[in-house]
Design a protein around this motif. Sequence first.
Motif, PDB file in Angstrom:
ATOM      1  N   UNK A   2       0.752  -1.251  -0.088  1.00 27.23           N
ATOM      2  CA  UNK A   2       0.273  -0.120   0.184  1.00 27.23           C
ATOM      3  C   UNK A   2       0.725   1.095  -0.085  1.00 27.23           C
ATOM      4  N   UNK A   3       1.642   1.439   0.430  1.00 22.74           N
ATOM      5  CA  UNK A   3       3.224   2.277   1.216  1.00 22.74           C
ATOM      6  C   UNK A   3       3.653   2.275  -0.862  1.00 22.74           C
ATOM      7  N   UNK A   4       4.143   1.520  -0.938  1.00 21.48           N
ATOM      8  CA  UNK A   4       4.315   1.298  -2.579  1.00 21.48           C
ATOM      9  C   UNK A   4       4.097   2.664  -3.223  1.00 21.48           C
ATOM     10  N   UNK A   5       2.251   1.340  -3.388  1.00 23.16           N
ATOM     11  CA  UNK A   5       1.018   2.740  -4.494  1.00 23.16           C
ATOM     12  C   UNK A   5       1.228   3.810  -4.076  1.00 23.16           C
ATOM     13  N   UNK A   6       1.176   3.945  -3.083  1.00 26.80           N
ATOM     14  CA  UNK A   6       0.817   5.476  -2.447  1.00 26.80           C
ATOM     15  C   UNK A   6       2.033   6.210  -2.979  1.00 26.80           C
ATOM     16  N   UNK A   7       3.081   5.998  -2.563  1.00 28.17           N
ATOM     17  CA  UNK A   7       4.414   6.574  -3.151  1.00 28.17           C
ATOM     18  C   UNK A   7       4.839   7.301  -5.004  1.00 28.17           C
ATOM     19  N   UNK A   8       3.925   5.356  -5.693  1.00 23.26           N
ATOM     20  CA  UNK A   8       3.829   6.041  -7.379  1.00 23.26           C
ATOM     21  C   UNK A   8       3.225   6.924  -7.482  1.00 23.26           C
ATOM     22  N   UNK A   9       1.739   6.935  -7.248  1.00 21.90           N
ATOM     23  CA  UNK A   9       0.701   7.760  -6.979  1.00 21.90           C
ATOM     24  C   UNK A   9       1.567   9.509  -6.575  1.00 21.90           C
ATOM     25  N   UNK A  51      -4.672  12.030  -4.045  1.00 23.89           N
ATOM     26  CA  UNK A  51      -4.359  10.640  -4.925  1.00 23.89           C
ATOM     27  C   UNK A  51      -4.027   9.562  -4.496  1.00 23.89           C
ATOM     28  N   UNK A  52      -4.859   8.272  -5.256  1.00 20.02           N
ATOM     29  CA  UNK A  52      -3.793   6.766  -5.123  1.00 20.02           C
ATOM     30  C   UNK A  52      -3.860   5.966  -6.243  1.00 20.02           C
ATOM     31  N   UNK A  53      -3.692   5.675  -5.838  1.00 20.49           N
ATOM     32  CA  UNK A  53      -3.708   3.925  -6.398  1.00 20.49           C
ATOM     33  C   UNK A  53      -4.900   3.252  -6.725  1.00 20.49           C
ATOM     34  N   UNK A  54      -5.275   2.881  -7.514  1.00 24.55           N
ATOM     35  CA  UNK A  54      -6.903   2.371  -8.087  1.00 24.55           C
ATOM     36  C   UNK A  54      -6.888   1.589  -8.317  1.00 24.55           C
ATOM     37  N   UNK A 104      11.184  -8.851 -11.085  1.00 18.87           N
ATOM     38  CA  UNK A 104      10.979  -7.769 -11.136  1.00 18.87           C
ATOM     39  C   UNK A 104      10.045  -8.160  -9.816  1.00 18.87           C
ATOM     40  N   UNK A 105       9.924  -6.954  -9.053  1.00 20.02           N
ATOM     41  CA  UNK A 105       9.284  -6.365  -8.031  1.00 20.02           C
ATOM     42  C   UNK A 105       8.207  -7.257  -7.314  1.00 20.02           C
ATOM     43  N   UNK A 106       7.225  -6.694  -8.204  1.00 22.66           N
ATOM     44  CA  UNK A 106       5.861  -7.209  -7.798  1.00 22.66           C
ATOM     45  C   UNK A 106       4.956  -6.636  -9.069  1.00 22.66           C
ATOM     46  N   UNK A 107       3.635  -7.568  -8.738  1.00 23.09           N
ATOM     47  CA  UNK A 107       2.782  -7.442  -9.766  1.00 23.09           C
ATOM     48  C   UNK A 107       2.218  -6.630  -9.615  1.00 23.09           C
ATOM     49  N   UNK A 108       2.260  -5.219  -8.817  1.00 20.87           N
ATOM     50  CA  UNK A 108       1.063  -3.813  -8.683  1.00 20.87           C
ATOM     51  C   UNK A 108       1.127  -2.920  -9.467  1.00 20.87           C
ATOM     52  N   UNK A 109       2.635  -2.996  -9.910  1.00 25.36           N
ATOM     53  CA  UNK A 109       2.959  -1.504 -10.558  1.00 25.36           C
ATOM     54  C   UNK A 109       3.650  -1.702 -11.613  1.00 25.36           C
ATOM     55  N   UNK A 133      -7.805   8.796 -13.307  1.00 29.03           N
ATOM     56  CA  UNK A 133      -6.429   9.058 -14.908  1.00 29.03           C
ATOM     57  C   UNK A 133      -6.314   7.522 -15.175  1.00 29.03           C
ATOM     58  N   UNK A 134      -6.638   7.391 -16.501  1.00 32.96           N
ATOM     59  CA  UNK A 134      -6.186   6.289 -17.318  1.00 32.96           C
ATOM     60  C   UNK A 134      -5.425   5.795 -17.775  1.00 32.96           C
ATOM     61  N   UNK A 135      -4.280   4.784 -17.850  1.00 32.12           N
ATOM     62  CA  UNK A 135      -2.893   4.884 -17.963  1.00 32.12           C
ATOM     63  C   UNK A 135      -2.518   3.898 -18.263  1.00 32.12           C
ATOM     64  N   UNK A 136      -0.732   3.363 -18.411  1.00 27.93           N
ATOM     65  CA  UNK A 136      -0.233   1.803 -17.667  1.00 27.93           C
ATOM     66  C   UNK A 136      -1.153   1.495 -16.619  1.00 27.93           C
ATOM     67  N   UNK A 137      -0.833   2.533 -14.905  1.00 28.25           N
ATOM     68  CA  UNK A 137      -1.941   1.799 -14.037  1.00 28.25           C
ATOM     69  C   UNK A 137      -2.908   3.024 -14.336  1.00 28.25           C
ATOM     70  N   UNK A 138      -3.802   2.814 -12.967  1.00 31.31           N
ATOM     71  CA  UNK A 138      -4.809   3.976 -12.844  1.00 31.31           C
ATOM     72  C   UNK A 138      -4.856   4.439 -11.818  1.00 31.31           C
ATOM     73  N   UNK A 139      -4.604   5.534 -11.749  1.00 32.71           N
ATOM     74  CA  UNK A 139      -5.031   6.716 -10.251  1.00 32.71           C
ATOM     75  C   UNK A 139      -5.795   7.282 -10.205  1.00 32.71           C
ATOM     76  N   UNK A 140      -6.667   7.896  -9.064  1.00 26.79           N
ATOM     77  CA  UNK A 140      -7.844   8.265  -8.712  1.00 26.79           C
ATOM     78  C   UNK A 140      -7.268   9.656  -7.941  1.00 26.79           C
ATOM     79  N   UNK A 141      -8.018  10.747  -8.546  1.00 25.62           N
ATOM     80  CA  UNK A 141      -8.043  11.882  -7.762  1.00 25.62           C
ATOM     81  C   UNK A 141      -9.650  12.255  -7.394  1.00 25.62           C
TER      82      UNK A 141
END
Length: 444
Positions: free
Chosen positions: A189-196, A385-388, A208-213, A313-321
């Motif tokens: 969850x912290x990795x996702x928040x840092x990414x966002x 903002x968060x990763x969704x 590969x570190x994980x399958x989330x990012x 925000x639809x991209x390679x990963x989905x962000x949510x504001x």
Amino acid sequence: MTNQIRNPNDRMKTKCPLLRFGFRISGFIFCALFVFGVEEAHADAVSLPLKGYFHPGRAMPVRWDISSGKSADGIIQLSASGAITSLVQWAGNPHGIFPWLVIDRNVRDIRWRLPDGSGGSFSSLHPLEDSDWLVASTLNDDSAAGSLFRGRRVILLHLPSGMDGPAMAWETLDAILLTPEALTKISSSVRGDLFAAGVELAVMGEARPDGILPWQHSGPWWLASANLRLAPMVDSDAYAPTYGWVAGRSAEFRRHIFLLGAIYCLIVAGIALWRSRWMAVAIVAASILAGFVFASENRKSSPIFRRGGVVRLIDGSALKDDWVYQVSHRDADFRMPVEDSVRPVFFSLSQLRTMNLAMDCGDSGQPVAISGRLSADEPLALMHRRLSVKSIGGPLVAPATTPLRLLAADPMYRGFAIAGQVSGVTPDDSWPTLILKRTNPTQP
């Protein structure tokens, strides 16, 4: 002859002025040494892991260390002119990290205070330009990092103890260099928040570190970057959805008052049918009582009107504001719960000075609420903002009519275009979800 009983100390007071002077000087020196000792003992109780480097408008980490455990439960406070006050509800946790938001690069009057009343200040902070690249490293050897940041002015800082605390505390970083072992100490969850938050994660390793990012392999590195910064802290264009607003009471309050008014009318109508000389007195009494009830409801109900919505925000990963706008028709205090992080966006810096915003953090340093004072008819925008990983939640319709569409013209969403909005039923205090798609995948 009258016997007089003298205090033995009277002789000392009258005949030994030098001794009295010596006692006073000794007492003063003792007190000074005691105070100095207390200040020295707490000199490192609050410190800056990034040595004072920060990007204005992006939260920096602040570490507390009260290893003695002698302080009573209370509040750790850090405040300054040009910054949002951070308040940690300390309950015995000997050390931790909390976020501190500095908006004005010319921040001054920095003060921190511990629950026992002792305190101090930071000698100086080092605000960075947008073009500067602040990088934290957990690697033993950073020689390979130069290939990642060619053509940039890099400030590289070592974090031998790793990264603790909430993700919001580290959003001032531009990149973090990690070993696979250091990455496993950071929750998903912290990795996702840092990414966002726009922090680039760089892991040196083969797997590969994980399958989330959305990791990309580059030489010895695995890189994950959203290529999108957070909204600026001062941006008048962010208030476009509120243009034309007239501050008023919420729909729920108006419905409640309408119901009470209907009840009052029924009661008065019933009294009017009472054939008695006391009928007029009863109507007056009922009206006075109704006035007290209406006044009580007015005091109990918040004058703050809130409205908001979601930008996906639809991209390679989905962000949510998540955007929330709040306004009051009169000056009013507010306290709003938050999850993980919160980002106020001001119309101007003068708004920061009048709102006296404070971010409340729990004993772990995690933000739990934001509070302050709204000036009459002056809205405040808050964004999270968060990763969704969820779908958009309904069919996509176009054109978009939600007021949030006005944010698409703001530079904060540069490189995105409106794809439409999600149709369906939304709560009374929410606008339809706006969908933005990346138009240029390589856009920074």
